[in-house]
Design a protein around this motif. Structure first.
Motif, mmCIF file in Angstrom:
data_model
loop_
_atom_site.group_PDB
_atom_site.id
_atom_site.type_symbol
_atom_site.label_atom_id
_atom_site.label_comp_id
_atom_site.label_asym_id
_atom_site.label_seq_id
_atom_site.Cartn_x
_atom_site.Cartn_y
_atom_site.Cartn_z
ATOM 1 N N SER A 1 -30.418 -49.103 9.554
ATOM 2 C CA SER A 1 -31.808 -49.158 9.738
ATOM 3 C C SER A 1 -32.135 -49.934 10.867
ATOM 4 N N THR A 2 -31.666 -50.272 12.021
ATOM 5 C CA THR A 2 -31.750 -49.837 13.390
ATOM 6 C C THR A 2 -32.151 -49.018 13.659
ATOM 7 N N LEU B 1 -32.644 -54.217 4.002
ATOM 8 C CA LEU B 1 -33.053 -54.363 2.866
ATOM 9 C C LEU B 1 -34.202 -55.136 2.622
ATOM 10 N N HIS B 2 -33.313 -56.219 2.661
ATOM 11 C CA HIS B 2 -34.336 -57.131 2.207
ATOM 12 C C HIS B 2 -34.910 -58.056 2.945
ATOM 13 N N PRO B 3 -36.036 -59.051 2.342
ATOM 14 C CA PRO B 3 -37.090 -59.730 2.995
ATOM 15 C C PRO B 3 -35.889 -60.993 4.183
ATOM 16 N N GLU B 4 -34.570 -61.368 3.228
ATOM 17 C CA GLU B 4 -33.672 -61.925 3.751
ATOM 18 C C GLU B 4 -33.115 -61.555 4.879
ATOM 19 N N ARG B 5 -32.816 -60.308 4.843
ATOM 20 C CA ARG B 5 -32.634 -59.161 6.111
ATOM 21 C C ARG B 5 -30.939 -58.731 5.177
ATOM 22 N N THR B 6 -29.945 -59.796 4.777
ATOM 23 C CA THR B 6 -28.359 -59.560 4.123
ATOM 24 C C THR B 6 -28.581 -59.456 3.177
ATOM 25 N N LEU B 7 -27.441 -58.891 2.214
ATOM 26 C CA LEU B 7 -27.586 -59.427 0.751
ATOM 27 C C LEU B 7 -26.755 -60.853 1.005
ATOM 28 N N CYS B 8 -26.682 -61.293 1.597
ATOM 29 C CA CYS B 8 -25.638 -61.887 1.735
ATOM 30 C C CYS B 8 -26.264 -63.257 1.414
ATOM 31 N N THR B 9 -27.107 -63.457 2.594
ATOM 32 C CA THR B 9 -28.557 -64.317 2.267
ATOM 33 C C THR B 9 -29.635 -64.372 1.038
ATOM 34 N N LYS B 10 -29.329 -63.043 1.204
ATOM 35 C CA LYS B 10 -30.502 -62.829 -0.712
ATOM 36 C C LYS B 10 -29.591 -64.150 -1.673
ATOM 37 N N SER C 1 -26.750 -52.424 3.306
ATOM 38 C CA SER C 1 -27.997 -53.520 2.608
ATOM 39 C C SER C 1 -28.498 -54.458 3.699
ATOM 40 N N PHE C 2 -28.317 -54.271 4.423
ATOM 41 C CA PHE C 2 -28.835 -55.206 6.344
ATOM 42 C C PHE C 2 -29.961 -54.244 6.465
#
Length: 223
Positions: free
Chosen positions: A58-59, A32-41, A29-30
């Motif tokens: 991702s990197t 994949l979201h504008p917030e970078r992580t699912l935890c942050t999202k 998930s790292f």
């Protein structure tokens, strides 16, 4: 394995009532979201004790990261064998990681494009009546439920230029064998269409898709 997001908020609610440490693996998930992580999202980062991700997805490099408090960082540095006996990441790979992070930060349209393609492919597979589970991520399973059929279809797809992972027993139960497609932003809509087309033809040949599930007016070629 099925690309489904964890019910992380519910787990954090449980953690607030019971005293346990929470480790979240963000390998898939790292980034994949504008917030970078699912935890942050989900806004639960401060409730998670360890957030881990690989740097090989991702990197597109090597290595990994564990984000935690200062106290736990010291504990891991002393007690974690994987840390004690690791070698440093080569400078070229570090440069690749930094460059990839810059791309993620500076080109949000890549994420928008990726998620549009994920929705598109999932929708087309569902329209065929294929079982893609309950996830929404770029990891798209197609459940076949029979090991022999899975392996035969997988070989036929490969022969037609479609490569995907066949997840068979004992990795999963016999009743949960599946193909595992992983989309990235560089996949084109034409490639998605061709993949779905090959899956449809093979699915009907092997009885995974019933003819009554065909979209109205669909032209099904049997070879």
């Amino acid at each position: 394995m099925s690309g489904e997001e964890s019910c992380l908020q519910a787990i954090c609610d449980l953690k607030s009532r019971h005293d346990f440490l929470l480790f979240v693996d963000e390998a898939h998930s790292f980034g994949l979201h504008p917030e970078r992580t699912l935890c942050t999202k989900l806004g639960v980062t401060d409730q998670v004790d360890f957030v881990m991700t690989t740097l090989s997805k991702s990197t597109a490099s090597i290595g990994g990261v564990v984000a935690t408090s200062h106290a736990f960082k010291t504990f891991l540095q002393v007690e974690a064998n994987a840390y004690l006996f690791q070698a440093a990441i080569p400078p070229a790979d570090v440069a690749a990681i930094i460059a990839a992070m810059d791309v993620i930060e500076e080109t949000p349209q890549l994420l928008e494009s990726l998620w549009s393609k994920v929705s598109y492919m999932r929708g087309k597979l569902c329209d065929l009546g294929l079982d893609v589970g309950h996830g929404t991520s770029p990891i798209i399973p197609v459940f076949i439920r029979d090991s022999d059929t899975l392996l035969r279809m997988g070989q036929d797809m490969f022969d037609q230029g479609i490569f995907t992972t066949s997840v068979a027993y004992p990795v999963v139960k016999h009743s949960e064998v599946r193909f595992r497609f992983i989309l990235n932003e560089s996949h084109s809509y034409d490639q998605i269409d061709r993949t779905v087309d090959v899956l449809e033809k093979l699915g009907r040949r092997y009885g995974v898709i019933a003819y009554e599930d065909a979209p109205h007016g669909a032209d099904v070629e049997m070879r």
